[in-house]
Design a protein around this motif. Structure first.
Motif, PDB file in Angstrom:
ATOM      1  N   MET A 195       8.314   6.476   2.386  1.00 15.41           N
ATOM      2  CA  MET A 195       7.396   6.110   1.313  1.00 15.41           C
ATOM      3  C   MET A 195       6.114   6.923   1.492  1.00 15.41           C
ATOM      4  SD  MET A 195       9.302   3.693  -0.035  1.00 15.41           S
ATOM      5  CE  MET A 195       8.289   2.624  -1.066  1.00 15.41           C
ATOM      6  N   GLN A 196       5.223   6.858   0.499  1.00 13.19           N
ATOM      7  CA  GLN A 196       3.942   7.525   0.637  1.00 13.19           C
ATOM      8  C   GLN A 196       2.829   6.646   0.075  1.00 13.19           C
ATOM      9  OE1 GLN A 196       4.502  11.221  -1.393  1.00 13.19           O
ATOM     10  NE2 GLN A 196       4.155  10.369  -3.419  1.00 13.19           N
ATOM     11  N   THR A 197       1.611   6.929   0.503  1.00 13.49           N
ATOM     12  CA  THR A 197       0.486   6.070   0.153  1.00 13.49           C
ATOM     13  C   THR A 197       0.180   6.094  -1.331  1.00 13.49           C
ATOM     14  OG1 THR A 197      -0.949   7.924   0.700  1.00 13.49           O
ATOM     15  CG2 THR A 197      -0.719   6.206   2.342  1.00 13.49           C
ATOM     16  N   SER A 198      -0.245   4.955  -1.820  1.00 13.50           N
ATOM     17  CA  SER A 198      -0.715   4.872  -3.196  1.00 13.50           C
ATOM     18  C   SER A 198      -2.238   4.789  -3.237  1.00 13.50           C
ATOM     19  CB  SER A 198      -0.114   3.648  -3.896  1.00 13.50           C
ATOM     20  OG  SER A 198      -0.404   2.475  -3.175  1.00 13.50           O
ATOM     21  N   ILE A 199      -2.892   4.654  -2.075  1.00 13.68           N
ATOM     22  CA  ILE A 199      -4.347   4.630  -1.991  1.00 13.68           C
ATOM     23  C   ILE A 199      -4.786   5.548  -0.853  1.00 13.68           C
ATOM     24  CG2 ILE A 199      -4.476   2.263  -2.836  1.00 13.68           C
ATOM     25  CD1 ILE A 199      -5.067   1.403   0.040  1.00 13.68           C
ATOM     26  N   ARG A 200      -6.072   5.881  -0.841  1.00 14.56           N
ATOM     27  CA  ARG A 200      -6.581   6.746   0.226  1.00 14.56           C
ATOM     28  C   ARG A 200      -6.708   5.967   1.528  1.00 14.56           C
ATOM     29  NH1 ARG A 200     -11.497   8.271   2.490  1.00 14.56           N
ATOM     30  NH2 ARG A 200     -12.790   7.109   0.999  1.00 14.56           N
ATOM     31  N   VAL A 201      -6.308   6.604   2.619  1.00 15.72           N
ATOM     32  CA  VAL A 201      -6.445   6.042   3.955  1.00 15.72           C
ATOM     33  C   VAL A 201      -7.669   6.667   4.613  1.00 15.72           C
ATOM     34  CG1 VAL A 201      -5.395   5.929   6.245  1.00 15.72           C
ATOM     35  CG2 VAL A 201      -3.991   5.565   4.211  1.00 15.72           C
ATOM     36  N   LYS A 202      -8.501   5.838   5.236  1.00 11.07           N
ATOM     37  CA  LYS A 202      -9.748   6.317   5.843  1.00 11.07           C
ATOM     38  C   LYS A 202      -9.512   7.020   7.172  1.00 11.07           C
ATOM     39  CE  LYS A 202     -14.167   4.481   7.580  1.00 11.07           C
ATOM     40  NZ  LYS A 202     -14.980   3.243   7.733  1.00 11.07           N
ATOM     41  N   GLN A 203      -8.694   6.435   8.024  1.00  5.85           N
ATOM     42  CA  GLN A 203      -8.500   6.996   9.363  1.00  5.85           C
ATOM     43  C   GLN A 203      -7.096   6.715   9.874  1.00  5.85           C
ATOM     44  OE1 GLN A 203     -11.794   7.030  12.271  1.00  5.85           O
ATOM     45  NE2 GLN A 203     -10.491   5.846  13.635  1.00  5.85           N
ATOM     46  N   ILE A 204      -6.531   7.703  10.558  1.00  4.60           N
ATOM     47  CA  ILE A 204      -5.222   7.564  11.191  1.00  4.60           C
ATOM     48  C   ILE A 204      -5.379   7.912  12.663  1.00  4.60           C
ATOM     49  CG2 ILE A 204      -2.816   8.311  11.208  1.00  4.60           C
ATOM     50  CD1 ILE A 204      -4.872   9.323   8.252  1.00  4.60           C
ATOM     51  N   LEU A 242       0.813  -1.202   0.000  1.00  3.36           N
ATOM     52  CA  LEU A 242       0.000   0.000   0.000  1.00  3.36           C
ATOM     53  C   LEU A 242       0.851   1.258   0.000  1.00  3.36           C
ATOM     54  CD1 LEU A 242      -2.444  -1.319   2.695  1.00  3.36           C
ATOM     55  CD2 LEU A 242      -2.789  -1.341   0.240  1.00  3.36           C
ATOM     56  N   PHE A 243       1.974   1.233   0.694  1.00  2.00           N
ATOM     57  CA  PHE A 243       2.877   2.380   0.776  1.00  2.00           C
ATOM     58  C   PHE A 243       4.057   2.106  -0.149  1.00  2.00           C
ATOM     59  CE2 PHE A 243       0.464   2.190   4.599  1.00  2.00           C
ATOM     60  CZ  PHE A 243       0.233   3.495   4.976  1.00  2.00           C
ATOM     61  N   ARG A 244       3.805   2.190  -1.430  1.00  4.85           N
ATOM     62  CA  ARG A 244       4.794   1.699  -2.380  1.00  4.85           C
ATOM     63  C   ARG A 244       5.496   2.806  -3.145  1.00  4.85           C
ATOM     64  NH1 ARG A 244       0.940  -1.631  -6.301  1.00  4.85           N
ATOM     65  NH2 ARG A 244       0.224  -2.326  -4.275  1.00  4.85           N
ATOM     66  N   ASN A 245       5.098   4.062  -2.965  1.00  4.80           N
ATOM     67  CA  ASN A 245       5.667   5.144  -3.746  1.00  4.80           C
ATOM     68  C   ASN A 245       6.772   5.848  -2.974  1.00  4.80           C
ATOM     69  OD1 ASN A 245       3.709   4.557  -5.640  1.00  4.80           O
ATOM     70  ND2 ASN A 245       2.292   6.099  -4.882  1.00  4.80           N
TER      71      ASN A 245
END
Length: 228
Positions: free
Chosen positions: A98-107, A38-41
């Motif tokens: 790294m940074q997210t490649s998809i949206r995260v709903k909650q942190i 998920l954190f592939r970028n």
């Protein structure tokens, strides 16, 4: 022969441990998903190098729990929230950013050494689904949120080149059905939005001298509305 079997067993166990790719999503209804999927970028060196300051809501790496839009959960991940690009940055097992490649709903910040511990950020509200909102007062029908974001200010002195600086901004808003509502001091806009309970809301606001430019008053209004 027995020694050979033992040696092979230990070797297999060692490979399994060393080959573990990172935190795993805790949802038994789905196959295991590793955080690297998920954190592939990777983040480019000298990220926003032409802008002074920081694009992050907090500059330190903070231990957090992340919930995805399909409700899978990742525990014990070091993150920073980029309020300019609306991205979650992550430190992988090698210490690379790294940074997210998809949206995260909650942190949810779980870092015991931070003043942010227990703070919850959500996305999915309004037009910009990636925008971070801090949950100030939660509820099933209405939430009070703090929109926290980063803008860029540009200044130029006579005879000098233009300078760009990150600026942290905050704004209190109400959320109903994932839609965002800004308020005036008298709360009139909110009362008009809440159609069937408009009279009850207006009565509560009037009886309790609620002002929708004061955080504590806004919290009281959210608590009241969630009892209706």
């Amino acid at each position: 022969m027995k020694r050979l079997v033992v040696a092979l067993t230990l070797l297999c166990i060692s490979e399994l441990i060393m080959g573990q790719p990172g935190p795993v999503a805790s949802n038994s209804l789905r196959p295991p998903t590793y955080v690297q999927e998920l954190f592939r970028n990777p983040v480019k060196p000298r990220y926003h190098a032409d802008i002074m300051g920081s694009p992050f809501l907090h500059d330190n790496w903070l231990m957090s729990t992340i919930q995805l839009t399909d409700d899978r959960v990742f525990d014990s991940i070091y993150v920073k929230l980029n309020g300019y690009d609306n991205m979650v940055h992550f430190m992988d097992a090698n210490g690379d950013e790294m940074q997210t490649s998809i949206r995260v709903k909650q942190i949810t910040i779980t870092d015991a050494a931070s003043l942010w511990q227990g703070t919850v950020f959500r996305t999915g509200y309004g037009a910009n689904q990636r925008q971070f909102y801090q949950v100030v007062q939660d509820g099933k029908n209405m939430q009070l949120l703090k929109k926290i974001y980063v803008t860029v200010w540009s200044t130029k002195a006579l005879g000098e080149e233009e300078k760009k600086t990150f600026q942290l901004e905050q704004e209190m808003v109400f959320a109903i059905n994932n839609e965002i509502f800004k308020q005036n001091k008298s709360c009139n806009i909110l009362a008009e939005v809440i159609e069937k309970n408009e009279d009850k809301v207006r009565e509560f606001v009037s009886a309790n001298s609620i002002k929708c430019n004061k955080e504590e008053d806004m919290k009281k209004l959210v608590v009241f509305y969630n009892t209706l």
